[in-house]
Design an enzyme around this catalytic site. Structure first.
Site, mmCIF file in Angstrom:
data_model
loop_
_atom_site.group_PDB
_atom_site.id
_atom_site.type_symbol
_atom_site.label_atom_id
_atom_site.label_comp_id
_atom_site.label_asym_id
_atom_site.label_seq_id
_atom_site.Cartn_x
_atom_site.Cartn_y
_atom_site.Cartn_z
ATOM 1 N N TYR A 128 -4.890 1.106 10.640
ATOM 2 C CA TYR A 128 -5.575 0.812 9.373
ATOM 3 C C TYR A 128 -4.646 0.063 8.419
ATOM 4 C CZ TYR A 128 -7.401 1.505 4.678
ATOM 5 O OH TYR A 128 -7.816 1.287 3.387
ATOM 6 N N LYS A 175 -4.615 -3.985 6.824
ATOM 7 C CA LYS A 175 -4.513 -4.402 5.411
ATOM 8 C C LYS A 175 -3.427 -5.469 5.271
ATOM 9 C CE LYS A 175 -7.866 -2.045 3.863
ATOM 10 N NZ LYS A 175 -9.108 -2.767 3.677
ATOM 11 N N SER A 235 -4.527 -2.260 -0.185
ATOM 12 C CA SER A 235 -4.228 -0.851 -0.442
ATOM 13 C C SER A 235 -2.745 -0.644 -0.717
ATOM 14 C CB SER A 235 -4.623 -0.047 0.798
ATOM 15 O OG SER A 235 -4.095 1.247 0.726
#
Ligand code: NAD
Ligand code: UDP
Length: 342
Positions: free
Chosen positions: A152, A156, A127
């Protein structure tokens, strides 16, 4: 030519279902694995309806290594695209262990099982969040990653690092991390699209639900940012274009065209669009008025991020094609179908 199979983990979800369609249309066999924790079987059914192929679906939690291994016993794929993860930034701040457990464990299992079963190619869903508030824009793949501000985002970065290290150390494993910018829109058939559970966290589903009357009013988070119209800038990438970037990555790997064992590509349009511009374009192309108000800034939002796409254009031979207008039309068509609006 021998048909090649790709495992699509998280393939019942938003990006995975669109990617499965593009892979199948390009001649790959696909196996979808998903535990339906953030999706339902309609995603798989949509893929089947669009392609006319009875795609195999396995309901499995990728964190359950034993159960996941069964799938490696049963299907002879050489490539995996790993979408299976939780993705709500706010929830990950409130409950980080839920995110570390699911997103890290499922990915570690993928890498371990690929090794164990002698399989080769791993594409990972990363991302633009890894760039944080970048010092220079647009961001290239060489732009420094900033310390993550959520669990989160951290997962990644950690999964990117796991893939870099694993592909560096193990001869057999090749890795590509695709850094998505902001995926929006739906398949032109309106048979698959984004199905957020509860109140949408992302801008476009909030817009379409407001237009559909499910939400009363869209809040625009901040109009006092240092941008032309005061709202944040993002790079909104059409979901079918994004799906095609995965196809390009799989082609590159299966045809042995990678320049390195581990590669990273930005997947965006290269265009910065403000929140106001997006809202106005949605209204215009769909010929409706949206109820919206300006609200305070949302904590954790970066002012601006958009992609330098030169590397993906050159190396993947891929570029975003669908216009923002067409994408926003498709988002509304999908919402209308879901809500039964004529
Ligand atoms: P999604 O929630 O629609 O799809 C993810 C799918 O994975 C869901 O169907 C869910 O049920 C499944 N899943 C989750 N944990 C699982 C597990 N342990 N085992 C099996 N299945 C599991 O989300 P999406 O928008 O399609 O995102 C796909 C990937 O892309 C995610 O890794 C996400 O972090 C990443 N990503 C998404 C965006 C975005 O804006 N949508 C942006 C950047 C990166
Ligand atoms: N946004 C907004 N209202 C919403 C949801 C999002 O104004 O209800 C803004 C958000 O502040 C950001 C942009 O829309 O500037 C994109 O947000 P989104 O959550 O879709 O993606 P992000 O870039 O945060 O991953």
């Amino acid at each position: 030519m021998e048909r090649k199979t790709v495992l699509v983990s998280g393939g019942a979800g938003y990006i995975g279902s669109h990617t499965a369609v593009e892979l199948i249309n390009a001649g790959y066999d696909v196996v979808i694995a998903d535990n339906l924790s953030n999706s339902d079987i309609s995603g798989v059914e949509g893929v089947r309806a669009i392609t006319g192929v009875d795609v195999p679906f396995v309901n499995v939690d990728c964190c359950d290594k034993q159960a996941f291994a069964q799938l490696f016993e049963q299907y002879n794929f050489d490539s995996v695209i790993h979408f299976a993860a939780y993705k709500a930034v706010g929830e990950s701040v409130a409950d980080p262990m839920k995110y570390y457990r699911n997103n890290l464990l499922s990915f570690i299992n993928v890498v371990d099982l690929m090794r164990q079963y002698g399989r080769h190619n791993i594409v990972f869903s990363s991302s633009a969040t890894v760039y944080g508030e970048a010092d220079t824009l647009p961001v290239t793949e060489a732009t420094e990653r900033k310390a993550a501000t959520s669990a989160y985002g951290n997962t990644k970065q950690m999964c990117e690092d796991i893939l870099r290290d694993a592909s560096g150390a193990y001869e057999q494993i090749n890795g590509i991390a695709l850094r998505y910018f902001n995926p929006i829109g739906a398949h032109p058939s309106a048979l698959i699209g984004e199905l957020p559970r509860g109140v949408p966290q992302n801008l476009v589903p909030y817009i379409t639900q407001t237009a559909a009357g499910v939400r009363e009013c869209l809040s625009i988070f901040g109009d006092d940012y240092p941008t032309e119209d005061g709202s944040c800038l993002r790079d909104y990438i059409d979901i079918v274009d994004l799906a095609k970037a995965h196809l390009a990555a799989i082609n590159r790997m299966t045809e042995g065209r990678c320049n390195a064992k581990y590669e990273v590509f930005n997947v965006g349009t290269g265009r910065a669009v403000s929140v106001f511009e997006l809202v106005k374009t949605f209204e215009k192309v769909n010929n409706l008025k949206l109820n919206y108000k300006v609200a305070p800034r949302r904590q954790g939002d970066v002012v601006a991020v958009w992609a330098d796409t030169a590397l993906a254009n050159k190396e993947l031979g891929w570029q975003a094609e669908r216009s923002l207008e067409d994408t926003l039309r498709s988002a509304w068509e999908w919402e209308k179908r879901v809500r039964n609006i004529k």
